[in-house]
Scaffold this motif. Structure first.
Motif, short mmCIF file in Angstrom:
data_model
loop_
_atom_site.label_atom_id
_atom_site.label_comp_id
_atom_site.label_asym_id
_atom_site.label_seq_id
_atom_site.Cartn_x
_atom_site.Cartn_y
_atom_site.Cartn_z
N UNK A 130 0.80 -1.19 -0.01
CA UNK A 130 0.07 0.17 -0.18
C UNK A 130 0.70 1.13 0.04
N UNK A 131 1.81 1.00 0.78
CA UNK A 131 2.84 2.53 0.93
C UNK A 131 3.72 2.67 -0.29
N UNK A 132 3.99 1.58 -0.97
CA UNK A 132 4.56 1.58 -2.19
C UNK A 132 3.86 2.11 -3.40
N UNK A 133 2.33 1.65 -3.36
CA UNK A 133 1.67 2.08 -4.61
C UNK A 133 1.30 3.50 -4.16
N UNK A 134 1.19 3.95 -3.16
CA UNK A 134 1.25 5.19 -2.64
C UNK A 134 2.30 6.22 -3.16
N UNK A 135 3.38 5.88 -2.97
CA UNK A 135 4.61 6.75 -3.06
C UNK A 135 4.83 6.29 -4.64
N UNK A 136 4.85 5.63 -5.26
CA UNK A 136 5.48 5.34 -6.73
C UNK A 136 4.76 6.57 -7.54
N UNK A 137 3.62 6.77 -7.30
CA UNK A 137 2.93 7.87 -8.14
C UNK A 137 3.64 9.17 -8.01
N UNK A 138 3.93 9.50 -6.70
CA UNK A 138 4.81 10.79 -6.56
C UNK A 138 6.20 10.78 -6.96
N UNK A 139 6.79 9.56 -7.11
CA UNK A 139 8.06 9.36 -7.62
C UNK A 139 8.33 9.03 -9.17
N UNK A 140 7.45 8.56 -9.80
CA UNK A 140 7.42 8.21 -11.12
C UNK A 140 6.56 9.16 -11.76
N UNK A 141 6.86 9.51 -13.10
CA UNK A 141 6.08 10.21 -14.01
C UNK A 141 4.79 9.79 -14.20
N UNK A 142 3.62 10.30 -14.00
CA UNK A 142 2.21 9.84 -14.30
C UNK A 142 2.10 9.11 -15.52
N UNK A 143 2.55 9.49 -16.81
CA UNK A 143 2.37 9.01 -17.92
C UNK A 143 3.48 7.55 -18.12
N UNK A 184 -3.11 8.23 -21.62
CA UNK A 184 -1.74 9.10 -22.00
C UNK A 184 -1.84 10.19 -21.32
N UNK A 185 -2.84 11.13 -21.22
CA UNK A 185 -2.93 12.70 -20.66
C UNK A 185 -3.64 12.62 -19.26
N UNK A 186 -3.21 12.89 -18.06
CA UNK A 186 -4.14 12.78 -17.03
C UNK A 186 -4.17 14.07 -16.40
N UNK A 187 -4.87 14.42 -15.22
CA UNK A 187 -5.07 15.59 -14.63
C UNK A 187 -4.19 15.48 -13.64
N UNK A 188 -4.21 16.37 -12.55
CA UNK A 188 -3.07 16.33 -11.56
C UNK A 188 -3.22 15.25 -10.51
N UNK A 189 -4.51 14.73 -10.52
CA UNK A 189 -4.50 13.47 -9.74
C UNK A 189 -3.77 12.17 -10.18
N UNK A 190 -2.93 12.57 -11.19
CA UNK A 190 -1.89 11.45 -11.76
C UNK A 190 -0.78 11.19 -10.62
N UNK A 191 -0.50 12.16 -9.71
CA UNK A 191 0.45 11.96 -8.87
C UNK A 191 0.07 11.12 -7.61
N UNK A 192 -0.22 10.06 -8.11
CA UNK A 192 -0.68 8.75 -7.16
C UNK A 192 0.06 7.51 -7.72
N UNK A 193 0.16 6.38 -6.80
CA UNK A 193 0.59 5.28 -6.84
C UNK A 193 0.17 4.03 -7.23
N UNK A 194 1.06 2.93 -7.53
CA UNK A 194 0.42 1.77 -7.95
C UNK A 194 1.11 0.68 -6.99
#
Length: 411
Positions: A124-137, A401-411
């Motif tokens: 859960x923590x990794x999924x939440x952190x990945x989106x902030x550390x990896x480009x959304x696209x 391919x093109x997302x809103x600012x909510x893309x700053x989230x993880x997998x």
């Protein structure tokens, strides 16, 4: 394949993504080795097949509490939580060096249970952190490569674990796994992420946990993907329960299952490499639907008693089955606010993975009562129908391919 590597190259050039994926490979190697060795260890100590089988149950059971455990990832900074979870597991694994008789088996089960619970929090923590550390696209590429790394370790690590167990016993495998967690801790410590302390909202732990489920159910894009994932894993359990009956029909010994599983793993590795470009081209819904259709067709065709067909079906199941899982996870990361992401991802994992156990149990009963060939055909056709709702309103590639600012989230 050139297109695949061209698409994945920006991800591999990303420092955080490389560190994450290396951590997945390292810790996944240790986990897969322990997965095999723990059952053999208990069997050698107790002589009980039932107790040996309980090892996997002990590791899997905490998944049922995924929504509750995942809330922890939204109440604290994710990077320190990942580091703490890895160090906790490394320390716990060291206690297993004392297990050398049936009297110590309880400690092994206790460690495996905590192992599973920490794994839920970790994911859960990794999924939440990945989106902030990896480009959304690049989230789709990351999730695909993560699948490739995980499946690749499942192909290699059990053999290594068996070798270590044969040479040094269960304690040796536990020490190996502890070392992998220490190495993964170092990799996570090197991540460059900026996290603020989460604001703990009112309502209590239970109310906050329920927010993740409400978000999944009310979201028009996430709900069908998560439901499709759960349905797929239910049928995957039914299909998996037929494995040894299929092998009997081919005239092979049960050991032939190793060949089929290896081919299936190779299919999963391949789709992991292709998933990023496929998600951009098809969108999450169609990518998931095509994967379900491929898996369902392969499951039904397993009724044909032919070695080439069985091998081709195993490869197709390996390629098709992860599609809905990758699509659902990527969609959850892209469509969930950061403050909700940990519990939402954990809830999605629970809803998707739990039906697999129900399917395995139901399949084990059905295979004793019915002829496996018509049963496989019925399972395949019914499974195929579950892909239709996802095809009714496919997501366009541009939306993927093109997302809103909510893309700053993880997998």
């Amino acid at each position: 394949m050139t297109t695949t590597w061209t698409a994945a190259w920006p991800l591999l050039r990303d420092r955080n993504a490389r560190l994450y994926l290396t951590g997945v490979v390292v810790s996944g190697f240790g986990t897969s080795a322990l997965w095999l060795a723990s059952g053999v260890w208990v069997k050698d100590l107790t002589g009980s097949d039932g107790l040996a089988a309980l090892c996997m149950l002990a590791m899997w059971a905490p998944t049922l509490a995924g929504p509750l455990l995942g809330t922890l990832a939204d109440r604290t900074r994710r990077k320190p939580l990942l580091i703490g979870a890895n160090l906790l597991l490394a320390a716990l694994l060291l206690t297993l060096v004392t297990v050398d008789s049936p009297d110590g088996v309880w400690l092994l089960f206790a460690v495996l249970f905590v192992y599973g619970a920490a794994g839920v929090v970790h994911d859960a923590a990794e999924s939440a952190l990945v989106a902030t550390a990896v480009q959304p696209s690049l989230l789709g590429d990351f999730n695909g490569l993560r699948m490739t790394a995980t499946e690749g370790m499942k192909l290699l690590a059990p053999l290594a674990g068996a070798g270590v167990y044969a040479a040094y016993g269960g304690a040796g495998v536990a020490l190996l796994d502890a070392v992998t967690f220490v190495v993964a801790t170092g990799l996570y410590a090197c991540l460059r992420v900026c996290e603020s302390k989460p604001e703990v909202r009112g309502g209590g732990w239970r109310a906050q946990t329920a927010e993740g489920a409400r978000h999944l159910w009310s979201h028009p894009r996430l709900r069908p993907l998560v439901l499709a994932g759960g349905t797929t894993m239910l049928f995957a359990g039914l299909n998996g329960a037929m494995a040894y009956a299929v092998i009997d029909g081919l005239g092979h010994t049960p050991a032939y299952a190793g060949v089929l599983y290896a081919v299936q793993g190779a299919g999963s590795v391949a789709i992991g490499l292709l998933s990023g470009p496929a998600l951009r081209r098809l969108g999450e819904r169609r990518f998931a639907a095509y994967g379900i259709a491929l898996t369902a067709a392969a499951a039904g065709l397993r009724a044909i008693p032919s070695d080439p067909v069985a091998l081709a079906c195993s490869a197709a199941i390996g390629a098709g089955l992860p599609c809905v899982l990758i699509a659902a996870l990527t969609a959850v990361q892209r469509e969930t606010p950061d403050a909700l992401l940990g519990r939402t991802a954990a809830t999605a994992n629970t809803l998707v993975l739990t039906p697999n156990v129900v399917g395995l149990a139901a399949g084990a009963a059905l295979v004793e009562l019915l002829d496996v060939r018509p049963l496989l055909a019925v399972i395949g056709l019914t499974w195929l129908v579950t892909a239709l709702p996802l095809l009714q309103s496919p997501a366009s590639p541009s939306r993927t391919a093109t997302k809103s600012p909510s893309d700053a989230n993880p997998a």
